[in-house]
Every structure is written in C-alpha cells, then in structure tokens.
Write a protein that holds these residues in place. Structure first.
Motif, short mmCIF file in Angstrom:
data_model
loop_
_atom_site.label_atom_id
_atom_site.label_comp_id
_atom_site.label_asym_id
_atom_site.label_seq_id
_atom_site.Cartn_x
_atom_site.Cartn_y
_atom_site.Cartn_z
N GLY A 23 16.26 4.88 10.92
CA GLY A 23 15.59 5.64 9.86
C GLY A 23 16.40 5.67 8.58
O GLY A 23 15.87 5.90 7.50
N GLU A 24 17.69 5.42 8.69
CA GLU A 24 18.60 5.41 7.54
C GLU A 24 19.43 4.13 7.52
O GLU A 24 20.49 4.10 6.91
CB GLU A 24 19.54 6.63 7.59
CG GLU A 24 18.83 7.96 7.60
CD GLU A 24 18.11 8.24 6.29
OE1 GLU A 24 18.67 7.90 5.23
OE2 GLU A 24 17.00 8.79 6.35
N ARG A 25 18.97 3.09 8.21
CA ARG A 25 19.76 1.87 8.34
C ARG A 25 19.72 1.03 7.07
O ARG A 25 18.71 0.96 6.39
CB ARG A 25 19.25 1.02 9.51
CG ARG A 25 19.35 1.69 10.85
CD ARG A 25 18.98 0.79 12.00
NE ARG A 25 17.60 0.33 11.91
CZ ARG A 25 17.07 -0.61 12.67
NH1 ARG A 25 17.82 -1.21 13.59
NH2 ARG A 25 15.83 -0.97 12.56
N THR A 26 20.82 0.37 6.80
CA THR A 26 20.91 -0.63 5.75
C THR A 26 21.08 -1.97 6.45
O THR A 26 21.93 -2.11 7.33
CB THR A 26 22.12 -0.36 4.82
OG1 THR A 26 21.99 0.96 4.29
CG2 THR A 26 22.17 -1.36 3.69
N PHE A 27 20.26 -2.95 6.07
CA PHE A 27 20.26 -4.25 6.73
C PHE A 27 21.12 -5.24 5.98
O PHE A 27 21.11 -5.28 4.75
CB PHE A 27 18.82 -4.78 6.84
CG PHE A 27 18.01 -4.06 7.86
CD1 PHE A 27 17.81 -4.61 9.12
CD2 PHE A 27 17.46 -2.82 7.59
CE1 PHE A 27 17.08 -3.93 10.08
CE2 PHE A 27 16.73 -2.13 8.54
CZ PHE A 27 16.53 -2.70 9.79
N TYR A 28 21.86 -6.05 6.74
CA TYR A 28 22.75 -7.06 6.19
C TYR A 28 22.57 -8.38 6.93
O TYR A 28 22.25 -8.39 8.12
CB TYR A 28 24.22 -6.65 6.32
CG TYR A 28 24.61 -5.46 5.50
CD1 TYR A 28 25.00 -5.61 4.17
CD2 TYR A 28 24.58 -4.18 6.05
CE1 TYR A 28 25.36 -4.51 3.40
CE2 TYR A 28 24.93 -3.08 5.29
CZ TYR A 28 25.32 -3.25 3.98
OH TYR A 28 25.66 -2.17 3.22
N LEU A 29 22.84 -9.46 6.24
CA LEU A 29 23.07 -10.76 6.87
C LEU A 29 24.51 -11.08 6.60
O LEU A 29 25.02 -10.84 5.49
CB LEU A 29 22.16 -11.84 6.28
CG LEU A 29 20.67 -11.69 6.53
CD1 LEU A 29 19.91 -12.88 5.97
CD2 LEU A 29 20.35 -11.52 7.99
N GLN A 30 25.18 -11.62 7.60
CA GLN A 30 26.61 -11.89 7.47
C GLN A 30 26.91 -13.29 7.99
O GLN A 30 26.52 -13.64 9.10
CB GLN A 30 27.38 -10.83 8.27
CG GLN A 30 28.84 -10.75 7.96
CD GLN A 30 29.48 -9.58 8.69
OE1 GLN A 30 29.62 -9.62 9.91
NE2 GLN A 30 29.86 -8.55 7.94
N ALA A 31 27.59 -14.07 7.14
CA ALA A 31 28.01 -15.43 7.51
C ALA A 31 29.53 -15.46 7.56
O ALA A 31 30.19 -14.92 6.67
CB ALA A 31 27.49 -16.45 6.51
N SER A 32 30.06 -16.11 8.60
CA SER A 32 31.52 -16.22 8.75
C SER A 32 31.88 -17.65 9.12
O SER A 32 31.19 -18.29 9.90
CB SER A 32 32.03 -15.30 9.86
OG SER A 32 31.74 -13.96 9.58
N GLU A 33 32.98 -18.11 8.53
CA GLU A 33 33.53 -19.42 8.84
C GLU A 33 35.04 -19.33 8.63
O GLU A 33 35.48 -18.99 7.54
CB GLU A 33 32.91 -20.48 7.92
CG GLU A 33 33.24 -21.90 8.30
CD GLU A 33 32.46 -22.90 7.45
OE1 GLU A 33 32.73 -24.09 7.62
OE2 GLU A 33 31.61 -22.51 6.64
#
Length: 188
Positions: A23-33
C-alpha cells in the motif's frame, strides 16, 4: 549536460523489487554487474506492463524466427533475494523500450528518465548525445523469463484484493463501493 546511458551487456542480476509496506511500496528495477549497481524507480503498472511485454516479445521471436525460447523459467533461476542496499535511485522511469537483438540473441530493455519535453522515438535504444538518461539491459531469453516471473511475484505480493470489488484492501479494511460505502466488518 550530457546524456548518461547505463549499459549492462551481461548483468549478474536484473530484478524488480520494492521498498516499503504493501500500500506504500515504491517499485524499483535494479541492474548489477560486477561491483556496479544501478537502481531506477517506476510505477507498479510499468513493472506489470514490462513483465507482460517481455513474455509477448519472446513468444513473437519464437513464432517469427522459429527460435528456441524457454516456455517457463526453472525455479532456481528466479531471483528471490531482496534488492541490493542501499537503493540509490538514478532516475524515475518515464519511457520504456523493449527489443530483440538478433546478433546477440538477447532481449534489450531500455528505461528512460522522465523528462518535461516529449521524447522522440529515435532516442529509444539509440546512443544519441541528446535525450534523457537511460538504463539499457541485455538479457538472455531464459533470464528475461526469470525477470518477468519475479516481477509478477513482486506485483502480486501487495495488498490482497477485496472479494467484492477487487480493489486493494488496507490493513484496516476499506470502504467498498459494492457495500454502498459501508465498511465490511471482519466479525462473522
């Protein structure tokens, strides 16, 4: 200021995740290398559309080029680990691009930062000097399916839907339009 394009040709990890309570979430996409990690913020609906479109793209590539594409994701390839912390947002996503790179046989995901001016389509999946900052990730078909699987799990991990109106339920319930504005009680 010059445009910054973060390119991940062989990411160790590309995942959708959230910070905060349902209900209070913030969405992210995360790339790592290697030691480099880039996080971008986006809306829940954008994550949902991206996961859906990746599946559709893989199905289309299989149909059009008679390519061997994974139909499902092996459970051990679905990343269930939390986002790498700290989650430092590079930018907020406005425009998303999706394509197939036949040369490397990879799905290409490009996420462009929100801008005030309208985006010229030629900027998406291009290295032009002008335009918004971008995150470009190349994924093998099986890793693209794994990304989509995790994204769908992240989306569905939120608040449960009301059995009457299908709107999300808050921890204290909600005012359901199907109940003429009355709050459902949990007493049975």
């Amino acid at each position: 200021m010059a445009r910054v394009i973060h390119v991940f040709r062989q990411p160790d990890r590309f995942v959708a995740g959230t910070v905060g309570e349902p209900g209070e979430r913030t969405f992210y996409l995360q790339a790592s290398e290697d030691v480099r990690t880039v996080s971008v913020q986006l809306e829940k609906q954008q994550v949902s559309v991206l996961a859906e479109r990746i599946g559709a793209l893989l199905d289309e590539v299989q149909r059009r080029f008679d390519a061997d594409m994974p139909g499902h994701t092996p459970e051990d390839l679905v990343d269930t680990e939390p986002l790498t912390v700290p989650v430092d947002e590079e930018f907020r996503v406005g425009t998303m691009g999706l394509g197939w790179d036949a040369e490397s046989e990879a799905v290409v995901v490009e996420l462009l930062a929100v801008t005030e001016e309208e985006i010229d389509e030629s900027v998406v999946l291009d290295d032009t000097e002008e335009g918004p900052d971008a995150l470009r990730v190349f994924l093998s078909p099986v890793h693209a399916r794994a990304f989509a699987e995790r994204a769908e799990r992240v989306i569905s991990a939120g608040r449960k839907p009301c059995p009457l109106c299908n709107e999300p339920l808050d921890p204290a319930g909600h005012i359901c339009p199907r109940q003429n504005g009355y709050r459902r009680s949990e007493e049975v």
